[in-house]
Design a protein around this motif. Sequence first.
Motif, PDB file in Angstrom:
ATOM      1  N   GLN A  32       0.820  -1.209   0.000  1.00 10.96           N
ATOM      2  CA  GLN A  32       0.000   0.000   0.000  1.00 10.96           C
ATOM      3  C   GLN A  32       0.859   1.266   0.000  1.00 10.96           C
ATOM      4  O   GLN A  32       0.460   2.302  -0.561  1.00 10.96           O
ATOM      5  N   LYS A  33       2.029   1.186   0.622  1.00  5.25           N
ATOM      6  CA  LYS A  33       2.925   2.348   0.694  1.00  5.25           C
ATOM      7  C   LYS A  33       3.814   2.477  -0.544  1.00  5.25           C
ATOM      8  O   LYS A  33       4.640   3.377  -0.616  1.00  5.25           O
ATOM      9  N   GLY A  34       3.655   1.587  -1.513  1.00 11.14           N
ATOM     10  CA  GLY A  34       4.368   1.732  -2.779  1.00 11.14           C
ATOM     11  C   GLY A  34       5.615   0.908  -2.940  1.00 11.14           C
ATOM     12  O   GLY A  34       6.295   1.019  -3.971  1.00 11.14           O
ATOM     13  N   ILE A  35       5.970   0.086  -1.969  1.00 12.28           N
ATOM     14  CA  ILE A  35       7.126  -0.799  -2.138  1.00 12.28           C
ATOM     15  C   ILE A  35       6.793  -1.848  -3.197  1.00 12.28           C
ATOM     16  O   ILE A  35       5.773  -2.525  -3.108  1.00 12.28           O
ATOM     17  N   ASN A  36       7.657  -1.962  -4.196  1.00  7.94           N
ATOM     18  CA  ASN A  36       7.394  -2.935  -5.268  1.00  7.94           C
ATOM     19  C   ASN A  36       8.577  -3.856  -5.544  1.00  7.94           C
ATOM     20  O   ASN A  36       8.545  -4.633  -6.490  1.00  7.94           O
TER      21      ASN A  36
END
Length: 364
Positions: free
Chosen positions: A40-44
């Motif tokens: 959700q926080k954008g870690i990919n």
Amino acid sequence: MEYRINQRTKDKISMIGLGTGPLFEAGEEEAMQLLETAYQKGINYVDLATAGGKTFSYLGKAYSSVRDQMLYQIHFGADYKTGEYSWTTNLDTVKEQIDWQLKELKTNYIDYGFIHCLDEQSDWIAYQRNGVLDYLLKMKKQGVVHHIGLSSHTPKLAKEIIETGLVDQLMFSINPGYDMQYGEFANGSTSERMELYRLCEAKGIGISVMKPFSAGQLLNAKTSPFKKELSIYQCIQYALDKPGVLTVLPGIGNIKDLEEILHFFDVDPSFRDYSILGELSPEKTTGTCVYCNHCQPCPAGLNIGLINKYYDLAKIGDPMAKEHYLNLDKKASDCIACGHCDQRCPFHVKQSQRMKEIASYFNE
């Protein structure tokens, strides 16, 4: 979240990724909550050189529905048959483990298949002789592996393998302690390590950073080689400022640690300023620009860190570095030799003199 692009693969990679080393120690409920929050926080970007096998099933459950939005680096040589991590160059074991990891992750492909943990020349010889490299390359030809990576702690060997042209991503240990030759994995001199980072940028190879806190030693004055506590934000910024670095992969085992690390993007820049290292570093490691830009603001408007970076890259043959330099609004020849940067540089670089050297190199 902020992202950087791997120039060879064109993947957009989160500047903070997920190191899964301690994740297997969490209970399933907390692990799932952590992984969902990270997404959700954008870690990919996720490294799968973990400490225990349960991690793979956690990721399989958490990310199978969003698999196409995640990037995994999976290591051909990591062995979890006992439930805990071990290292191998046995081909049959590697094959067995890759099949098992793909099943647990609920995926049929690997974004970055890594030549795993080569620190000695003998490791590289065994990796080739035993057929593990051929197996990895076969998996890439079949489309199971999309890109080839390398993990190492040894700059000389990493450079040798990079020069083969095989590697698109390097996993390397970068932190102030190792770079300044303190600690178990401080392999290579300060200059050798910096040359490796520049070589990666020149070739468009991304670096994913392991051990950014030196296993936590840098975060405690009692264990830090500098005898002074550094913050996680100083360590992360230090790594991100190195050429070639795309993402930093701190080991995260609970929600509290994840939330604290992700505050990196919100904290005042003063909390990320690692210029104190200039006072703590051994004399042999000073005199080299590390592109920290602590010398800013320049009275003449020069981006001194960027000018230094393009110069260092141009000298090792990066074909784009000169073009990038020449497109700068202010160049080294615009230096007014006021000495402001010389006084502020925490690493004692004589920047005014260096600006003359750079201007001469680019025929200004």
